[in-house]
Design a protein around this motif. Structure first.
Motif, short mmCIF file in Angstrom:
data_model
loop_
_atom_site.label_atom_id
_atom_site.label_comp_id
_atom_site.label_asym_id
_atom_site.label_seq_id
_atom_site.Cartn_x
_atom_site.Cartn_y
_atom_site.Cartn_z
N ALA A 156 -26.75 -51.47 -43.94
CA ALA A 156 -26.92 -50.42 -43.16
C ALA A 156 -27.38 -48.93 -43.38
O ALA A 156 -27.49 -48.73 -42.52
CB ALA A 156 -25.64 -51.12 -41.40
N PHE A 157 -25.62 -49.17 -44.04
CA PHE A 157 -26.36 -47.59 -44.54
C PHE A 157 -27.73 -47.14 -45.61
O PHE A 157 -28.34 -46.58 -44.91
CB PHE A 157 -25.20 -47.27 -45.94
N GLU A 158 -28.17 -48.54 -45.94
CA GLU A 158 -29.63 -48.32 -46.41
C GLU A 158 -30.61 -48.29 -44.82
O GLU A 158 -31.70 -47.36 -45.83
CB GLU A 158 -30.16 -49.39 -47.39
N THR A 159 -30.80 -48.90 -44.16
CA THR A 159 -31.02 -48.95 -43.11
C THR A 159 -31.68 -47.55 -42.13
O THR A 159 -31.99 -46.67 -42.44
CB THR A 159 -31.02 -49.87 -42.31
N SER A 160 -30.31 -46.94 -42.20
CA SER A 160 -30.28 -45.86 -41.23
C SER A 160 -30.78 -44.79 -42.74
O SER A 160 -31.33 -43.80 -41.60
CB SER A 160 -28.27 -45.54 -41.22
N LEU A 161 -29.91 -44.20 -43.73
CA LEU A 161 -31.08 -43.59 -44.54
C LEU A 161 -32.36 -43.75 -43.96
O LEU A 161 -33.34 -42.14 -44.40
CB LEU A 161 -30.77 -43.20 -45.71
N GLU A 162 -32.86 -44.91 -44.22
CA GLU A 162 -34.73 -44.50 -44.25
C GLU A 162 -35.00 -44.10 -43.20
O GLU A 162 -35.92 -43.81 -43.00
CB GLU A 162 -34.56 -46.35 -44.54
N ALA A 163 -33.76 -44.70 -42.08
CA ALA A 163 -35.11 -43.98 -40.51
C ALA A 163 -35.04 -42.21 -40.72
O ALA A 163 -35.46 -41.76 -40.28
CB ALA A 163 -34.13 -44.43 -39.60
N GLU A 221 -36.50 -40.07 -38.34
CA GLU A 221 -36.53 -40.33 -36.71
C GLU A 221 -35.03 -39.83 -36.54
O GLU A 221 -34.39 -39.88 -35.00
CB GLU A 221 -36.12 -41.65 -36.82
N HIS A 222 -33.71 -39.06 -37.84
CA HIS A 222 -32.77 -38.66 -37.32
C HIS A 222 -32.60 -37.76 -37.99
O HIS A 222 -33.15 -37.80 -39.53
CB HIS A 222 -31.77 -39.31 -36.64
N LEU A 223 -30.98 -36.98 -38.29
CA LEU A 223 -30.38 -35.86 -39.36
C LEU A 223 -28.74 -36.35 -39.05
O LEU A 223 -28.23 -35.48 -39.51
CB LEU A 223 -31.23 -34.59 -39.15
N PHE A 224 -28.62 -37.76 -39.31
CA PHE A 224 -27.58 -38.08 -38.40
C PHE A 224 -26.61 -37.56 -37.76
O PHE A 224 -25.05 -37.02 -37.96
CB PHE A 224 -26.77 -37.70 -40.51
N PHE A 225 -26.71 -36.49 -36.84
CA PHE A 225 -26.67 -36.09 -35.48
C PHE A 225 -27.88 -36.52 -34.73
O PHE A 225 -28.78 -36.62 -34.73
CB PHE A 225 -25.72 -34.99 -35.70
N GLU A 226 -26.23 -36.48 -33.12
CA GLU A 226 -27.50 -37.38 -31.60
C GLU A 226 -26.75 -36.02 -30.98
O GLU A 226 -25.88 -35.33 -30.88
CB GLU A 226 -26.35 -38.55 -31.41
N LYS A 227 -28.25 -35.35 -30.54
CA LYS A 227 -27.78 -34.62 -29.19
C LYS A 227 -26.95 -35.27 -28.46
O LYS A 227 -26.23 -36.87 -27.73
CB LYS A 227 -29.27 -34.94 -28.73
N ARG A 264 -31.58 -31.40 -46.82
CA ARG A 264 -32.39 -31.28 -45.25
C ARG A 264 -30.54 -31.42 -44.61
O ARG A 264 -30.54 -29.99 -43.71
CB ARG A 264 -32.80 -32.72 -44.45
N VAL A 265 -29.53 -31.68 -45.00
CA VAL A 265 -28.78 -31.69 -43.85
C VAL A 265 -27.86 -29.71 -45.11
O VAL A 265 -27.00 -29.54 -43.91
CB VAL A 265 -27.62 -32.58 -45.07
N LEU A 266 -28.27 -30.11 -46.42
CA LEU A 266 -27.26 -28.63 -46.47
C LEU A 266 -28.41 -27.35 -45.48
O LEU A 266 -27.46 -26.88 -45.21
CB LEU A 266 -27.63 -29.10 -48.20
N LYS A 267 -30.17 -28.21 -45.79
CA LYS A 267 -30.26 -26.43 -45.65
C LYS A 267 -30.21 -26.45 -43.49
O LYS A 267 -29.48 -25.30 -43.04
CB LYS A 267 -32.09 -27.09 -45.11
N GLN A 268 -30.21 -27.84 -42.90
CA GLN A 268 -29.00 -27.45 -41.55
C GLN A 268 -28.19 -27.05 -41.14
O GLN A 268 -27.56 -26.65 -40.04
CB GLN A 268 -29.63 -29.02 -40.96
#
Ligand code: ARG
Length: 584
Positions: free
Chosen positions: A91-98, A103-109, A567-571
């Motif tokens: 499940a982690f792997e799928t989320s990282l692939e997305a 498709e996301h950067l580990f947060f939701e609006k 990407r997360v560091l930058k964001q």
């Protein structure tokens, strides 16, 4: 987001078991001890308690109906009745692939966007912006950026101090003692000089004090000459503020200073008087306690020698002048009428706590129909390394512009030692970003309510909880891609087989929860720590898992981990107002 999906399913199940439960209370958070799981909920215990149910029984009933087979390896009841979720690696792997596909950067609006007015920075005209304004400026900007990223509507308003008794003295000095040349060279310094001079004369000479009073009356009554001088003072100050905001990369939607509310103040006082919220007291007008709150919580009472005594807020002086509270009441009314915000956030130092408690209390009595969350986000002081207040050697307050100059100079030294091969222009540009970033991160890292010690060496260190360390971590990842002459493949399979890969992936997954925590509690320090831990998790991964030299499948997967960390560091740094560099 995985924890959101788990949360959603949990909520669906809770409604089956307890149809009337308030689902907003059902939350899934990272498990404090990874030994027991990746995520956890303590919400069922709360729901059980409210209903006087046995919490373990409720947990058992919910678990029996909860279907998480596709996401979780194991869901366990623990302790008094919380649930621990162990997520499947797949499940982690799928989320990282997305995430890698964008498709996301580990947060939701947020699904419940609100409008928030943020009042921050708010320096005073004709005075240099000093270190006292740093924390407000940096903190307020980080909060605005975080709320915006999460999808809220943010209105930033710089409530500059451009009105008040200081202008009487400034006008006396301007008319009698202004050095035009000095004004042209450094307007703020010259205005500060005349202000200090007249203000000390006022203490000794009642004649000067009276002259200042008369100048002020002239200004308030709209005398043309004084008005023009006042406007020029504002213009010159704003120029200086803008240069600092430019260096810090900060902008405001509005700059409605105190003077903007001036025409509204008498009406505010009249209404407060008519409603019995304010009353006469020794010739002045003030707001007193209405006796509705327990004395301990009542900002209009103060305990002296074991007795509760009135602690009123002045709204009009005996000479007719208005107070800070009056302006703030008018401001608050204006903001609620114009923008209808769900929240108004004030970022100032902790010494203004009583002022804001009184302001919020008075406003609720004045406008009980207005539903708005009022928050005073306060912060402690900046101290020197000897523990004393942060001042120059001669005891002056430190000017923000000088502080930024010094940050850049010191950063230039560090950069020149490390990267002597770069051109001077390149090094200077790096030093600018590193210097400003270091100051910002050092300011945001401590719990805002505690004082912190300002240390150049600590904030510029390339190792430790510093901006340069994080900027360096980012640049190092970019250099991996440069060296490998490759990017991350958008369709790559992510494989989390090594413990360090999994640890890094799990840390990436909690970016969104961290951002939400920052937005809920107005505490950017959560994000500062998160990013540091992320850089650390990356180091652990990079030291243990070869990337460019790995087998093709691992190489592709690890490049994705590199890319997502970057990407997360930058964001993350971006919402703290800190820029990154491709190369350092
Ligand atoms: N000008 C004030 C100061 O320098 C801060 C104003 C904060 N905002 C407000 N609405 N009172 O201390």
């Amino acid at each position: 987001m995985l924890h959101k999906t788990i949360e959603k399913r949990l909520r669906e199940t809770v409604t089956q078991v307890l149809p009337e439960a308030n689902l907003n209370l059902v939350q899934v958070r990272p498990c404090p001890d990874p030994k027991f799981g990746d995520y956890q909920t303590t919400s069922l215990m709360m729901l059980a308690k409210e209903r006087k149910m046995n919490p373990r029984q409720l947990a058992t009933d919910v678990l029996a109906k909860l279907d998480l087979g596709d996401l979780c390896e194991k869901v366990e009841i623990a302790g008094a009745g919380f649930l621990n979720f162990r997520v499947k690696t797949a499940a982690f792997e799928t989320s990282l692939e997305a995430a890698n596909r964008g498709e996301h950067l580990f947060f939701e609006k947020t699904t419940q966007p609100h409008t928030a007015v943020i009042d921050f920075s708010s320096p005073n005209v004709a005075k240099p912006m000093h270190v006292g304004h740093i924390r407000s400026t940096i903190l307020g900007d980080a909060l605005a950026r975080t709320l915006r990223l999460l999808g809220h509507q943010v209105i930033t308003d710089n409530h500059i101090g451009d009105w008040g008794t200081q202008f009487g003295m400034l006008l006396v000095g301007w008319k009698n003692d202004l050095n035009r040349e000095a004004l042209a060279a450094d307007p703020i310094a010259e205005m500060e000089r005349i202000y200090k001079k007249v203000s000390s004369q006022c203490k000794e000479d009642p004649g000067v004090l009276e002259a200042a009073r008369l100048e002020l009356v002239q200004l308030q009554q709209g005398g043309v000459e004084n008005r023009e001088i006042w406007e020029e003072m504002i213009k010159l100050s704003q120029k200086q503020f803008n240069s600092i905001y430019g260096r810090l990369g900060i902008r405001f939607d509005h700059t409605l200073g105190e003077s903007f509310y001036n025409p509204r103040l008498q009406k505010v006082v009249d209404e407060l008087m008519a409603r019995g919220i304010a009353r006469e007291s020794e010739g002045a007008k003030a707001i007193f306690s209405d006796g509705k709150l327990p004395p301990k919580e009542d900002p209009f009472l103060i305990n002296r020698d074991g007795e509760w005594q009135p602690n009123p807020a002045l709204v009009q002086k005996s000479d007719g002048g208005f107070n800070y509270t009056t302006t703030d009441l008018a401001t608050l009314q204006y903001r609620t009428e114009r923008w209808h915000p769900e929240a108004i956030v004030y970022v100032t130092d902790g010494r203004q706590q009583l002022h804001f408690q009184q302001l919020f209390g008075a406003f609720q009595r004045w406008h009980p129909e207005v539903k708005v969350k009022l928050a005073h986000v306060w912060f402690g002081s900046i101290l020197r390394e000897d523990g004393k207040p942060f001042k120059t050697r001669s005891g002056e307050t430190v000017k923000l512009a000088d502080l930024l100059d010094e940050a850049e100079e010191r950063a230039l030294k560090v950069v020149s030692e490390k990267s002597s091969e770069l051109s001077e222009a390149q090094r200077k540009e790096i030093a600018r970003i590193v210097g400003v970033g270091a100051v910002k991160y050092a300011d945001l890292l401590p719990n805002r309510q505690s004082d912190y010690v300002f240390s150049w060496d600590k904030m510029l260190a390339l190792n430790g909880t510093t901006a340069p360390y994080l900027q360096y971590a980012y640049a190092r990842i970019r250099s991996i891609f440069r060296k490998g002459e490759t990017g991350a493949d958008r369709e790559a399979k992510v494989l989390l087989r090594a413990p360090h890969e999994l640890a890094l992936a799990k840390h990436l997954m909690t970016f969104g929860i961290t951002l939400e925590g920052v937005a809920e509690e107005y505490r950017p320090n959560f994000l500062c720590s998160y990013l540091y831990e992320l850089a650390d998790a990356f180091t652990g991964f990079y030291e243990n898992c070869p990337v460019l030299k790995a087998e093709p499948a691992d190489r592709a997967s690890r490049l994705v981990l590199c890319e997502l960390t970057a990407r997360v560091l930058k964001q993350g740094l971006e919402v703290l107002g800190i820029d990154v560099l491709e190369q350092m």
